[in-house]
Motif scaffolding. Sequence first.
Motif, PDB file in Angstrom:
ATOM      1  N   VAL A 148      -3.878  -2.002   2.323  1.00 21.22           N
ATOM      2  CA  VAL A 148      -4.698  -1.364   3.632  1.00 21.22           C
ATOM      3  C   VAL A 148      -4.841  -2.852   4.568  1.00 21.22           C
ATOM      4  N   LEU A 149      -5.471  -3.601   3.780  1.00 18.01           N
ATOM      5  CA  LEU A 149      -5.664  -4.999   4.612  1.00 18.01           C
ATOM      6  C   LEU A 149      -4.614  -5.696   4.962  1.00 18.01           C
ATOM      7  N   GLY A 150      -3.581  -5.574   4.324  1.00 20.92           N
ATOM      8  CA  GLY A 150      -2.205  -6.214   4.769  1.00 20.92           C
ATOM      9  C   GLY A 150      -1.818  -5.669   6.014  1.00 20.92           C
ATOM     10  N   ARG A 151      -1.599  -4.339   6.010  1.00 18.73           N
ATOM     11  CA  ARG A 151      -1.533  -3.587   7.241  1.00 18.73           C
ATOM     12  C   ARG A 151      -2.457  -3.799   8.528  1.00 18.73           C
ATOM     13  N   ALA A 152      -3.604  -3.988   8.044  1.00 13.22           N
ATOM     14  CA  ALA A 152      -4.592  -4.210   9.379  1.00 13.22           C
ATOM     15  C   ALA A 152      -4.587  -5.631  10.133  1.00 13.22           C
ATOM     16  N   LEU A 153      -4.183  -6.441   9.100  1.00 14.26           N
ATOM     17  CA  LEU A 153      -4.128  -7.810   9.616  1.00 14.26           C
ATOM     18  C   LEU A 153      -2.598  -8.025  10.529  1.00 14.26           C
ATOM     19  N   GLY A 154      -1.681  -7.439   9.811  1.00 17.01           N
ATOM     20  CA  GLY A 154      -0.173  -7.557  10.460  1.00 17.01           C
ATOM     21  C   GLY A 154      -0.231  -9.012  10.888  1.00 17.01           C
ATOM     22  N   LYS A 155       0.244  -9.281  12.159  1.00 17.34           N
ATOM     23  CA  LYS A 155       0.588 -10.343  12.939  1.00 17.34           C
ATOM     24  C   LYS A 155      -0.703 -11.431  12.992  1.00 17.34           C
ATOM     25  N   ARG A 156      -1.808 -10.890  12.714  1.00 16.27           N
ATOM     26  CA  ARG A 156      -3.110 -11.740  12.768  1.00 16.27           C
ATOM     27  C   ARG A 156      -3.274 -12.336  11.530  1.00 16.27           C
ATOM     28  N   ARG A 157      -2.465 -12.237  10.511  1.00 17.40           N
ATOM     29  CA  ARG A 157      -2.605 -12.848   9.061  1.00 17.40           C
ATOM     30  C   ARG A 157      -3.212 -14.245   9.332  1.00 17.40           C
ATOM     31  N   ALA A 158      -2.173 -15.061  10.230  1.00 16.85           N
ATOM     32  CA  ALA A 158      -2.491 -16.586  10.437  1.00 16.85           C
ATOM     33  C   ALA A 158      -3.912 -16.894  11.004  1.00 16.85           C
ATOM     34  N   ASP A 159      -4.630 -16.007  11.681  1.00 15.94           N
ATOM     35  CA  ASP A 159      -6.017 -16.068  11.956  1.00 15.94           C
ATOM     36  C   ASP A 159      -7.085 -15.935  11.161  1.00 15.94           C
ATOM     37  N   VAL A 160      -6.859 -15.744   9.732  1.00 11.23           N
ATOM     38  CA  VAL A 160      -7.866 -15.253   8.968  1.00 11.23           C
ATOM     39  C   VAL A 160      -7.606 -15.909   7.397  1.00 11.23           C
ATOM     40  N   VAL A 161      -8.824 -15.942   6.696  1.00 15.12           N
ATOM     41  CA  VAL A 161      -8.753 -16.413   5.317  1.00 15.12           C
ATOM     42  C   VAL A 161      -8.825 -15.036   4.472  1.00 15.12           C
ATOM     43  N   VAL A 162      -7.861 -15.067   3.644  1.00 15.13           N
ATOM     44  CA  VAL A 162      -7.776 -13.699   2.627  1.00 15.13           C
ATOM     45  C   VAL A 162      -8.252 -14.132   1.175  1.00 15.13           C
ATOM     46  N   ALA A 163      -8.907 -13.516   0.632  1.00 15.02           N
ATOM     47  CA  ALA A 163      -9.540 -13.882  -0.773  1.00 15.02           C
ATOM     48  C   ALA A 163      -9.004 -12.507  -1.596  1.00 15.02           C
ATOM     49  N   THR A 164      -8.426 -12.635  -2.561  1.00  8.63           N
ATOM     50  CA  THR A 164      -8.110 -11.459  -3.561  1.00  8.63           C
ATOM     51  C   THR A 164      -8.521 -12.065  -4.972  1.00  8.63           C
ATOM     52  N   LYS A 165      -8.508 -11.013  -6.051  1.00  9.36           N
ATOM     53  CA  LYS A 165      -8.793 -11.273  -7.532  1.00  9.36           C
ATOM     54  C   LYS A 165      -7.826 -10.663  -8.553  1.00  9.36           C
ATOM     55  N   TRP A 166      -7.938 -11.010  -9.351  1.00  8.35           N
ATOM     56  CA  TRP A 166      -7.005 -10.483 -10.720  1.00  8.35           C
ATOM     57  C   TRP A 166      -7.677 -10.574 -12.068  1.00  8.35           C
ATOM     58  N   GLY A 167      -7.115 -10.126 -12.881  1.00 11.92           N
ATOM     59  CA  GLY A 167      -7.536 -10.070 -14.285  1.00 11.92           C
ATOM     60  C   GLY A 167      -7.577  -8.584 -14.670  1.00 11.92           C
TER      61      GLY A 167
END
Length: 331
Positions: free
Chosen positions: A78-97
Amino acid sequence: MKSTTHTRTLGRSGIEVSALGFGCWAIGGEWQSAEGKPLGWGRVDDEESVRAVRRALDLGVTFFDTADVYGTGHSERVLGRALGKRRADVVVATKWGNLFDERTRTRVGQDDSPEHARRALTASLRRLGTDHVDLYQLHISDADPDRAARLRDACEDFVREGLIRAYAWSTDDPARAAVFARGPHCTAVQHRLNILQDAPELLALCSESDLASINRSPLAMGLLTGKHAAGRALESGDIRNAPPEWLPGFTANAGADPAWLRRVDALRSILTSDGRTLAQGALAWIWARSPRTIPIPGFRTVAQAEENAGAIAKGPLTAAQLADVDRVLGR
């Protein structure tokens, strides 16, 4: 370290972000533990989630924090879809484990191996629709420190390969956070911090090690919004309706804990001063607590996005207001 009312620097990385981030746990929707206990915040409308992310962007929010396990992959999509072409304007953090089954929307275990970290990162990049993650965070809060050191080294490999820009550990244990802090590209600690649950040792570590303090649960899982009442159960798919031990402030099938609500009520006049809502005052306390803090309140609607983002312009509480809070809470 740069710090203004509107922006903060993400620790030693030099990456600039909005002083407020948005936590994307809730927009993952419903998911569960292997025992069938809810781990999400209830049902969501994906289109409203997309509108809320885009509204936040318009209001100056540039930092979004998610995890692969939130909604078992759904939050990242959902986040990826919402950001779309504005991905370069933001800082994305995610987590793993965490390990999870997307078909049944169930968390099924954990994996602290470097091999899994790489598999998880590859999957997150695909779901987010991006070629890199700005901040990659270990999501096993109590991982073995020696094994975590191997993960820190794996993250350094990911930085060299251009897959991530920086990394962090999501943990409330200062000793564990210090293990990651020894890595050149570790730039933050994600930890719980709100006006009812202070974290002085972790804030001290951030100051000593030039790390950002990314603050989950800044509104005490919603208690600091003023929208919860004792004796009023939440929907069955909401983790707060069957709270695990690490989630105080709520009672199974009975809503908010009355003792916690009394503490919130005692702080109300301080937090709502200067035209703030209760939630905005709670965020303002976090900014006043340290110049390194970046609260990441959750959201599910455009209205919540607007209220939270509206806190930025009002800035931190004053030193006198901080002292009043400590007096009311007896600390």
